[in-house]
Design an enzyme around this catalytic site. Sequence first.
Site, PDB file in Angstrom:
ATOM      1  N   ASP A 160       0.925  -1.300  -0.048  1.00  0.00           N
ATOM      2  CA  ASP A 160      -0.089  -0.058  -0.008  1.00  0.00           C
ATOM      3  C   ASP A 160       0.865   1.287  -0.008  1.00  0.00           C
ATOM      4  O   ASP A 160       2.163   1.274   0.216  1.00  0.00           O
ATOM      5  CB  ASP A 160      -0.842   0.022   1.294  1.00  0.00           C
ATOM      6  CG  ASP A 160      -1.836   1.174   1.279  1.00  0.00           C
ATOM      7  OD1 ASP A 160      -2.301   1.744   0.423  1.00  0.00           O
ATOM      8  OD2 ASP A 160      -1.897   1.831   2.517  1.00  0.00           O
ATOM      9  N   SER A 161       0.232   2.333  -0.192  1.00  0.00           N
ATOM     10  CA  SER A 161       1.087   3.514  -0.040  1.00  0.00           C
ATOM     11  C   SER A 161       1.636   3.872   1.322  1.00  0.00           C
ATOM     12  O   SER A 161       2.450   4.792   1.468  1.00  0.00           O
ATOM     13  CB  SER A 161       0.268   4.831  -0.614  1.00  0.00           C
ATOM     14  OG  SER A 161      -0.820   4.803  -0.132  1.00  0.00           O
TER      15      SER A 161
ATOM     16  N   CYS B 163      -4.390  -1.239  -2.059  1.00  0.00           N
ATOM     17  CA  CYS B 163      -4.516   0.143  -2.128  1.00  0.00           C
ATOM     18  C   CYS B 163      -5.352   0.316  -3.127  1.00  0.00           C
ATOM     19  O   CYS B 163      -5.147  -0.197  -4.249  1.00  0.00           O
ATOM     20  CB  CYS B 163      -3.228   0.848  -2.305  1.00  0.00           C
ATOM     21  SG  CYS B 163      -3.025   2.336  -2.809  1.00  0.00           S
TER      22      CYS B 163
ATOM     23  N   GLU C  79      -4.525   9.397   9.146  1.00  0.00           N
ATOM     24  CA  GLU C  79      -2.977   9.206   9.248  1.00  0.00           C
ATOM     25  C   GLU C  79      -2.819   9.696  10.578  1.00  0.00           C
ATOM     26  O   GLU C  79      -1.944   9.802  11.229  1.00  0.00           O
ATOM     27  CB  GLU C  79      -2.555   9.697   8.265  1.00  0.00           C
ATOM     28  CG  GLU C  79      -2.448   9.161   6.895  1.00  0.00           C
ATOM     29  CD  GLU C  79      -1.574   7.946   6.417  1.00  0.00           C
ATOM     30  OE1 GLU C  79      -0.517   8.132   7.226  1.00  0.00           O
ATOM     31  OE2 GLU C  79      -1.867   6.934   6.100  1.00  0.00           O
TER      32      GLU C  79
ATOM     33  N   CYS D 239     -11.493   2.911  -0.176  1.00  0.00           N
ATOM     34  CA  CYS D 239     -10.145   3.368   0.251  1.00  0.00           C
ATOM     35  C   CYS D 239      -9.654   2.579   1.577  1.00  0.00           C
ATOM     36  O   CYS D 239     -10.479   2.247   2.367  1.00  0.00           O
ATOM     37  CB  CYS D 239      -9.873   4.853   0.632  1.00  0.00           C
ATOM     38  SG  CYS D 239      -8.451   5.378   1.309  1.00  0.00           S
TER      39      CYS D 239
ATOM     40  N   HIS E 273      -7.959   3.192   3.957  1.00  0.00           N
ATOM     41  CA  HIS E 273      -8.125   3.988   5.481  1.00  0.00           C
ATOM     42  C   HIS E 273      -9.572   3.968   5.871  1.00  0.00           C
ATOM     43  O   HIS E 273      -9.503   4.146   6.983  1.00  0.00           O
ATOM     44  CB  HIS E 273      -7.568   5.395   5.321  1.00  0.00           C
ATOM     45  CG  HIS E 273      -5.947   5.527   4.907  1.00  0.00           C
ATOM     46  ND1 HIS E 273      -5.252   4.769   3.952  1.00  0.00           N
ATOM     47  CD2 HIS E 273      -5.381   6.325   5.868  1.00  0.00           C
ATOM     48  CE1 HIS E 273      -4.047   5.388   4.278  1.00  0.00           C
ATOM     49  NE2 HIS E 273      -3.973   5.917   5.149  1.00  0.00           N
TER      50      HIS E 273
END
Length: 267
Positions: free
Chosen positions: A12-13, A75, A155, A186, A188
Amino acid sequence: MIMGNRPIGVFDSGLGGLTVVKAIKKLLPNESILYFGDTARLPYGIKSKKLVIEYSNQIAKFLIKKNAKMIIVACNTATAMALEELKYNFKDIPIIGVIEPGSIQASSDSLNKNIGVIGTVATIKSGAYRHALKSIDNNINVFSKDCPLFVPFVEEGMIEGEAINLIVEHYLSSFQNNIDTMILGCTHYPLLEPVIKKYVKGIKLVDSASAVAKHADKILNEYKIKNINKKRGSLDCFVTDLPRQFEKLGRIFLGESINEPQLVDGF
Ligand code: DGL
């Protein structure tokens, strides 16, 4: 090494893909996992297709060198922009993304065939979910919305409280076109599920992480590369920046403590 004993590569990023790792660990506890978080170059969601393809190719190469038997692109942005390219470039092992499994799950959950999708700017702009849903069933109506502030909030660990409530309300209040199912497109967003739920009452939320784990299980069986060892699998993480921060926040995404990741040079 016997094929089945080799690890699954997940990337993932940044941290978000750990929600997919969590689902894999639950469903396939004896699989070992190599997780790569490209923390130096995060976020992917606002980058060009060309760059995301370049980054994804580098990471896939790294994971294959480390003996990965399969790669999961955990991702949504990288899946939307680079999955086809990766499959073309690395034909020796199966490579799966998060968009198809999430779309299959949503299309089977939806009764009225009105499905919402939220994601990063790049994912929504790519139209990848619309394409995946329409190819499953052309009668599905897709309502998409990009929510660029969700990733930085997650984040920061700001997954509850007044600020995130306002942001969620801002994005989602105008977004209730009779949908009965919404894809959290997504990696997140599963962490925002409790707050999102408050604003989309009665709508089924599809978190693609568990759908991806089920799909991974199917692919491992198909390729006969499932780990049949009874031993619990390991998790080794690699990052391109800030390993300590990854370790600290990783706990929130994974729901358990995490060993300090290795910092990788040359990315
Ligand atoms: N992992 C990305 C995704 O699922 C979100 C974070 C980013 O923009 O890099 O789309």
